[in-house]
Design a protein around this motif. Structure first.
Motif, mmCIF file in Angstrom:
data_model
loop_
_atom_site.group_PDB
_atom_site.id
_atom_site.type_symbol
_atom_site.label_atom_id
_atom_site.label_comp_id
_atom_site.label_asym_id
_atom_site.label_seq_id
_atom_site.Cartn_x
_atom_site.Cartn_y
_atom_site.Cartn_z
ATOM 1 N N LYS A 39 29.197 16.096 -2.182
ATOM 2 C CA LYS A 39 27.850 15.553 -2.009
ATOM 3 C C LYS A 39 27.086 15.469 -3.327
ATOM 4 C CE LYS A 39 25.730 19.980 -0.798
ATOM 5 N NZ LYS A 39 24.889 20.680 0.168
ATOM 6 N N TYR A 40 27.745 15.774 -4.431
ATOM 7 C CA TYR A 40 27.095 15.807 -5.741
ATOM 8 C C TYR A 40 27.505 14.622 -6.602
ATOM 9 C CZ TYR A 40 26.387 20.602 -4.250
ATOM 10 O OH TYR A 40 26.044 21.707 -3.528
ATOM 11 N N VAL A 41 26.589 14.195 -7.464
ATOM 12 C CA VAL A 41 26.894 13.165 -8.455
ATOM 13 C C VAL A 41 27.039 13.866 -9.794
ATOM 14 C CG1 VAL A 41 26.084 11.080 -9.624
ATOM 15 C CG2 VAL A 41 25.580 11.421 -7.200
ATOM 16 N N ARG A 42 28.115 13.556 -10.483
ATOM 17 C CA ARG A 42 28.362 14.162 -11.789
ATOM 18 C C ARG A 42 28.677 13.068 -12.798
ATOM 19 N NH1 ARG A 42 25.692 17.501 -10.131
ATOM 20 N NH2 ARG A 42 26.278 19.574 -9.449
ATOM 21 N N TYR A 43 28.319 13.338 -14.037
ATOM 22 C CA TYR A 43 28.484 12.383 -15.126
ATOM 23 C C TYR A 43 29.294 13.029 -16.239
ATOM 24 C CZ TYR A 43 24.485 10.075 -12.909
ATOM 25 O OH TYR A 43 23.640 9.463 -12.019
ATOM 26 N N LYS A 44 30.166 12.242 -16.861
ATOM 27 C CA LYS A 44 30.847 12.702 -18.069
ATOM 28 C C LYS A 44 29.870 12.484 -19.225
ATOM 29 C CE LYS A 44 35.691 11.874 -17.647
ATOM 30 N NZ LYS A 44 36.755 10.911 -17.962
ATOM 31 N N PRO A 45 29.600 13.514 -20.012
ATOM 32 C CA PRO A 45 28.653 13.350 -21.126
ATOM 33 C C PRO A 45 29.009 12.180 -22.041
ATOM 34 C CG PRO A 45 29.178 15.661 -20.831
ATOM 35 C CD PRO A 45 30.089 14.891 -19.915
ATOM 36 N N GLU A 46 30.306 11.982 -22.296
ATOM 37 C CA GLU A 46 30.690 10.881 -23.187
ATOM 38 C C GLU A 46 30.389 9.513 -22.569
ATOM 39 O OE1 GLU A 46 34.491 12.634 -21.335
ATOM 40 O OE2 GLU A 46 32.703 13.418 -22.284
ATOM 41 N N ASP A 47 30.428 9.405 -21.221
ATOM 42 C CA ASP A 47 30.054 8.146 -20.564
ATOM 43 C C ASP A 47 28.564 7.879 -20.720
ATOM 44 O OD1 ASP A 47 32.672 7.808 -19.746
ATOM 45 O OD2 ASP A 47 32.287 8.399 -17.665
ATOM 46 N N VAL A 48 27.755 8.924 -20.594
ATOM 47 C CA VAL A 48 26.295 8.784 -20.752
ATOM 48 C C VAL A 48 25.982 8.383 -22.193
ATOM 49 C CG1 VAL A 48 24.075 9.964 -20.630
ATOM 50 C CG2 VAL A 48 25.841 10.456 -18.913
ATOM 51 N N GLU A 49 26.614 9.044 -23.144
ATOM 52 C CA GLU A 49 26.385 8.731 -24.554
ATOM 53 C C GLU A 49 26.845 7.313 -24.882
ATOM 54 O OE1 GLU A 49 28.509 12.020 -26.238
ATOM 55 O OE2 GLU A 49 26.824 13.383 -25.954
ATOM 56 N N ARG A 50 27.977 6.901 -24.352
ATOM 57 C CA ARG A 50 28.486 5.548 -24.580
ATOM 58 C C ARG A 50 27.534 4.509 -23.990
ATOM 59 N NH1 ARG A 50 33.019 5.848 -21.856
ATOM 60 N NH2 ARG A 50 33.942 7.163 -23.434
ATOM 61 N N TRP A 51 27.029 4.771 -22.781
ATOM 62 C CA TRP A 51 26.077 3.862 -22.156
ATOM 63 C C TRP A 51 24.825 3.740 -23.014
ATOM 64 C CZ3 TRP A 51 21.103 4.719 -20.311
ATOM 65 C CH2 TRP A 51 20.536 3.661 -19.622
ATOM 66 N N PHE A 52 24.320 4.865 -23.486
ATOM 67 C CA PHE A 52 23.121 4.864 -24.330
ATOM 68 C C PHE A 52 23.362 4.057 -25.604
ATOM 69 C CE2 PHE A 52 20.702 6.694 -27.845
ATOM 70 C CZ PHE A 52 19.413 6.429 -27.406
ATOM 71 N N GLU A 53 24.504 4.274 -26.241
ATOM 72 C CA GLU A 53 24.818 3.568 -27.484
ATOM 73 C C GLU A 53 24.992 2.067 -27.263
ATOM 74 O OE1 GLU A 53 24.616 4.762 -30.517
ATOM 75 O OE2 GLU A 53 24.140 6.744 -29.741
ATOM 76 N N SER A 54 25.340 1.660 -26.044
ATOM 77 C CA SER A 54 25.538 0.236 -25.759
ATOM 78 C C SER A 54 24.219 -0.508 -25.568
ATOM 79 C CB SER A 54 26.415 0.060 -24.513
ATOM 80 O OG SER A 54 25.684 0.359 -23.336
ATOM 81 N N MET A 55 23.137 0.229 -25.401
ATOM 82 C CA MET A 55 21.834 -0.398 -25.196
ATOM 83 C C MET A 55 21.379 -1.028 -26.510
ATOM 84 S SD MET A 55 21.463 0.304 -22.062
ATOM 85 C CE MET A 55 19.831 -0.287 -21.783
ATOM 86 N N ALA A 56 20.784 -2.202 -26.397
ATOM 87 C CA ALA A 56 20.278 -2.890 -27.584
ATOM 88 C C ALA A 56 19.126 -2.093 -28.198
ATOM 89 C CB ALA A 56 19.807 -4.291 -27.214
ATOM 90 N N GLU A 57 19.132 -1.986 -29.495
ATOM 91 C CA GLU A 57 18.041 -1.271 -30.191
ATOM 92 C C GLU A 57 16.748 -2.059 -30.102
ATOM 93 O OE1 GLU A 57 18.763 0.222 -34.096
ATOM 94 O OE2 GLU A 57 20.885 0.546 -33.667
ATOM 95 N N GLY A 58 15.655 -1.330 -29.958
ATOM 96 C CA GLY A 58 14.328 -1.956 -29.964
ATOM 97 C C GLY A 58 13.932 -2.634 -28.676
ATOM 98 N N VAL A 59 14.773 -2.564 -27.649
ATOM 99 C CA VAL A 59 14.439 -3.189 -26.364
ATOM 100 C C VAL A 59 13.575 -2.227 -25.586
ATOM 101 C CG1 VAL A 59 15.350 -4.071 -24.197
ATOM 102 C CG2 VAL A 59 16.529 -4.559 -26.325
ATOM 103 N N ILE A 60 12.489 -2.746 -25.060
ATOM 104 C CA ILE A 60 11.579 -1.892 -24.285
ATOM 105 C C ILE A 60 11.699 -2.248 -22.825
ATOM 106 C CG2 ILE A 60 9.188 -1.278 -23.885
ATOM 107 C CD1 ILE A 60 8.690 -1.776 -26.832
#
Length: 60
Positions: A39-60
């Motif tokens: 019943k729990y949702v879990r995330y791999k830290p490297e997946d979260v970091e990769r997702w964050f790094e894929s975000m365009a810089e300066g986008v609000i």
């Protein structure tokens, strides 16, 4: 080396967003990939970091 999995609270803290935002993203199919374990949702830290790094810089 395997790092511990993160819960939604850990993801919210890492990204500096409210916990409710992480839940809303999941419902909308947005945000880092999480996996259901029982019943729990879990995330791999490297997946979260990769997702964050894929975000365009300066986008609000």
């Amino acid at each position: 080396m395997m790092r511990n999995l993160w819960g939604p609270e850990d993801v919210a803290n890492y990204l500096g967003v409210p916990l409710n935002t992480v839940y809303q993203w999941r419902c909308r199919g947005y945000g880092p990939a999480g996996r259901k374990i029982g019943k729990y949702v879990r995330y791999k830290p490297e997946d979260v970091e990769r997702w964050f790094e894929s975000m365009a810089e300066g986008v609000i």
